[in-house]
Design an enzyme around this catalytic site. Structure first.
Site, short mmCIF file in Angstrom:
data_model
loop_
_atom_site.label_atom_id
_atom_site.label_comp_id
_atom_site.label_asym_id
_atom_site.label_seq_id
_atom_site.Cartn_x
_atom_site.Cartn_y
_atom_site.Cartn_z
N CYS A 143 0.73 -1.22 0.26
CA CYS A 143 0.28 -0.10 -0.02
C CYS A 143 1.04 1.57 -0.16
O CYS A 143 0.01 2.59 -0.38
CB CYS A 143 -0.89 -0.48 1.40
SG CYS A 143 -1.86 -1.73 1.24
N HIS A 198 -2.97 7.52 5.95
CA HIS A 198 -2.80 6.43 5.61
C HIS A 198 -4.17 6.08 5.72
O HIS A 198 -5.92 5.29 4.88
CB HIS A 198 -2.11 5.49 5.76
CG HIS A 198 -2.25 4.09 4.96
ND1 HIS A 198 -2.24 4.31 3.39
CD2 HIS A 198 -1.99 3.56 5.19
CE1 HIS A 198 -1.71 3.19 2.88
NE2 HIS A 198 -1.99 2.28 4.50
N GLU A 210 -1.54 4.76 13.74
CA GLU A 210 -1.51 5.62 12.72
C GLU A 210 -1.16 7.30 13.04
O GLU A 210 -0.90 8.47 13.83
CB GLU A 210 -1.97 6.01 11.51
CG GLU A 210 -1.60 7.31 10.61
CD GLU A 210 -2.20 7.71 9.11
OE1 GLU A 210 -1.98 8.21 8.56
OE2 GLU A 210 -3.64 6.51 8.48
N LYS A 241 -9.98 7.19 1.32
CA LYS A 241 -10.10 6.27 1.79
C LYS A 241 -11.82 5.82 1.91
O LYS A 241 -12.37 4.85 1.98
CB LYS A 241 -9.12 4.89 2.53
CG LYS A 241 -8.16 4.70 1.42
CD LYS A 241 -6.49 4.17 2.43
CE LYS A 241 -5.87 4.55 1.99
NZ LYS A 241 -4.32 5.09 1.85
N HIS A 258 -9.34 2.12 -0.37
CA HIS A 258 -8.41 1.67 -0.21
C HIS A 258 -8.13 0.84 -1.67
O HIS A 258 -7.77 0.29 -2.62
CB HIS A 258 -7.14 0.47 0.83
CG HIS A 258 -6.43 0.47 0.62
ND1 HIS A 258 -5.08 1.72 -0.21
CD2 HIS A 258 -5.30 0.20 1.78
CE1 HIS A 258 -4.13 0.62 0.23
NE2 HIS A 258 -4.23 0.70 1.72
N PHE A 274 1.58 -3.53 3.88
CA PHE A 274 1.72 -4.19 4.25
C PHE A 274 3.46 -4.72 4.25
O PHE A 274 4.72 -4.49 3.23
CB PHE A 274 1.47 -5.43 3.60
CG PHE A 274 0.25 -5.86 3.83
CD1 PHE A 274 -0.76 -5.10 5.06
CD2 PHE A 274 -0.68 -6.84 3.21
CE1 PHE A 274 -1.66 -5.42 4.95
CE2 PHE A 274 -1.97 -7.60 3.51
CZ PHE A 274 -2.70 -6.47 4.63
#
Length: 417
Positions: free
Chosen positions: A167, A307, A318, A339, A344, A403
């Site tokens: 991502c 994010h 976050e 998002k 996403h 990830f």
């Protein structure tokens, strides 16, 4: 101390294809209006799937951007990238050179690549045997074909790469392209991210991880970053590209300068395959690195494009990382989670969100975070809930975390002479 930079890198063009629209302006209008692009999956039968919703691109016609023969030899993520290139050239007033130019480069982040092509040809192999596999199968599916095809179309002979950091791929692409200009490897870079993996295998895989929202009856309310009732991310697709140049090159061609890249930060969690550490230390390190490179104090930053995935761990970690980096100033920041409306976009997220971050500077308008009705535990910052906010913004930090513990942040600055 800030990193010493002689070259200034500026943004001169933007383009996007998203679940909110097939061009930049339609996507931005939907975003600031708080409109969701999420709905039921229509590209395959989801009867047996726990998660049946996605942020799909709607009504995209590749033939508006390329001949039929060319389109057939591209996976959808590559089609998106080539289409975005053409819109990017128009938006920036930049014309691809007549001859291949080693001072023009392309870096496009892709998370999963041509998964739709893989699934299609795997079925064909099982049904009809190996002789039915096209010689274009491999060239169509590989992740770097977005950057490769864009380079062909743009006659860009300079640095050419595909960043694949889940991502964070799109933001890493922008950071690498920015570095190439700083190091004088190129004068012009096309960069961002592309992705199209709303497929049975991807949805089944993310569902098996318990990563996807299953709020199937209310798709528009399913992506709810920082909300108490968030239950996972909504898979999306699209592309976002930005054109960046050395300031000298942009001035020489009379370009409209939209923003400046002030700094880039990257880090690794060095912790887990998919989960961030509870304190968000890796995220905080990437944010701090971007500020340090720019020579900017935390109090100078006005806005963060988060994010903000709508997963329990990401949003909490976050938020903790933002508090670590910004201290008391964290409560003065405006924070947006795009998002909540796009879903996403995986490898494309960083590119699309970078374009939106630049528009936040240019239009002096902060998009909202929708579906934030009951802030989650410790999620107590200003996430601009519900409605866009008019505000002059001088610095925007765009965050992407992937990830494998891959973290990337780009700091955009209002351009001044």
């Amino acid at each position: 101390m800030p990193v010493k930079k002689q070259t200034r890198v500026v943004v001169t063009g933007l383009s996007a294809i998203t679940p909110l629209g097939n061009d930049l302006e339609t996507s931005w209008s939907g975003l600031v209006a708080g409109r969701s692009g999420i709905g039921p999956i229509t590209s395959f039968d989801t009867t047996d799937f726990e998660s049946r919703i996605a942020g799909q691109v709607k009504g995209f016609d590749p033939l508006a951007f390329m001949p039929h023969k060319q389109a057939k030899r591209m996976d959808k993520f590559t089609q998106y990238a080539v289409a975005c290139l053409k819109m990017l050239a128009e938006h920036s007033g930049w014309t691809p050179p007549e001859e291949p130019d080693p001072r023009v480069g392309v870096i496009i982040g892709v998370g999963l690549g041509g998964l739709e092509t893989i699934e299609t040809y795997h079925s064909k192999l099982l049904e009809a045997g190996p002789r039915r596999i096209s010689p274009f199968f491999i060239p169509v599916l590989i992740g770097n074909m977005a950057s490769g095809q864009v380079a062909i179309a743009a006659r860009a002979m300079g640095p050419n790469m595909c960043t694949t950091t889940a991502c964070a791929s799109g933001t890493h692409a922008i950071g690498c392209a920015y570095t190439d200009i700083l190091l004088d490897r190129a004068e012009v870079m096309i960069c961002g991210g592309a992705e199209s993996t709303i497929t049975p295998l991807a949805v089944a895989g993310f569902t098996a991880m318990k990563a996807l929202s299953t709020r199937n009856d209310e798709p528009e309310r399913a992506s709810r970053p920082f909300d108490r009732d968030r239950d996972g991310f909504v898979i999306g697709e699209g592309c976002g590209l930005i054109l960046i140049e050395s300031l000298d090159h942009a001035r020489a061609r009379g370009a409209e300068i939209l923003a400046e890249i002030a700094g880039f930060g990257a880090s690794a969690d060095a912790y887990h395959m998919t989960a961030p550490p509870e304190d968000g230390a890796g995220m905080a390190l990437a944010m701090h690195s971007a500020l340090r490179e720019a020579g900017v104090e935390p109090a100078d930053v006005d806005h963060i494009n988060a994010h903000g995935t709508s997963t329990m761990l990401n949003d909490l970690c976050e938020t903790r990382a933002i508090k670590t980096v910004f201290g008391g100033h964290a409560r003065k920041l405006s924070i947006t989670a795009n998002k909540s409306m796009t879903g996403h976009l995986l490898g494309a997220a960083g590119g699309v969100e970078a374009a939106f971050s630049v528009l936040t500077l240019v239009r002096e308008l902060i998009p909202p975070t929708v579906n934030l009705e009951h802030p989650g535990e410790e999620c107590d910052l200003d996430y601009v809930p519900g409605q866009a906010r008019q505000a002059r913004v001088n610095y925007v930090l765009s965050n992407s975390f992937g990830f494998g513990g891959a973290n990337a942040c780009v700091l955009f600055k209002r351009f001044t002479d």
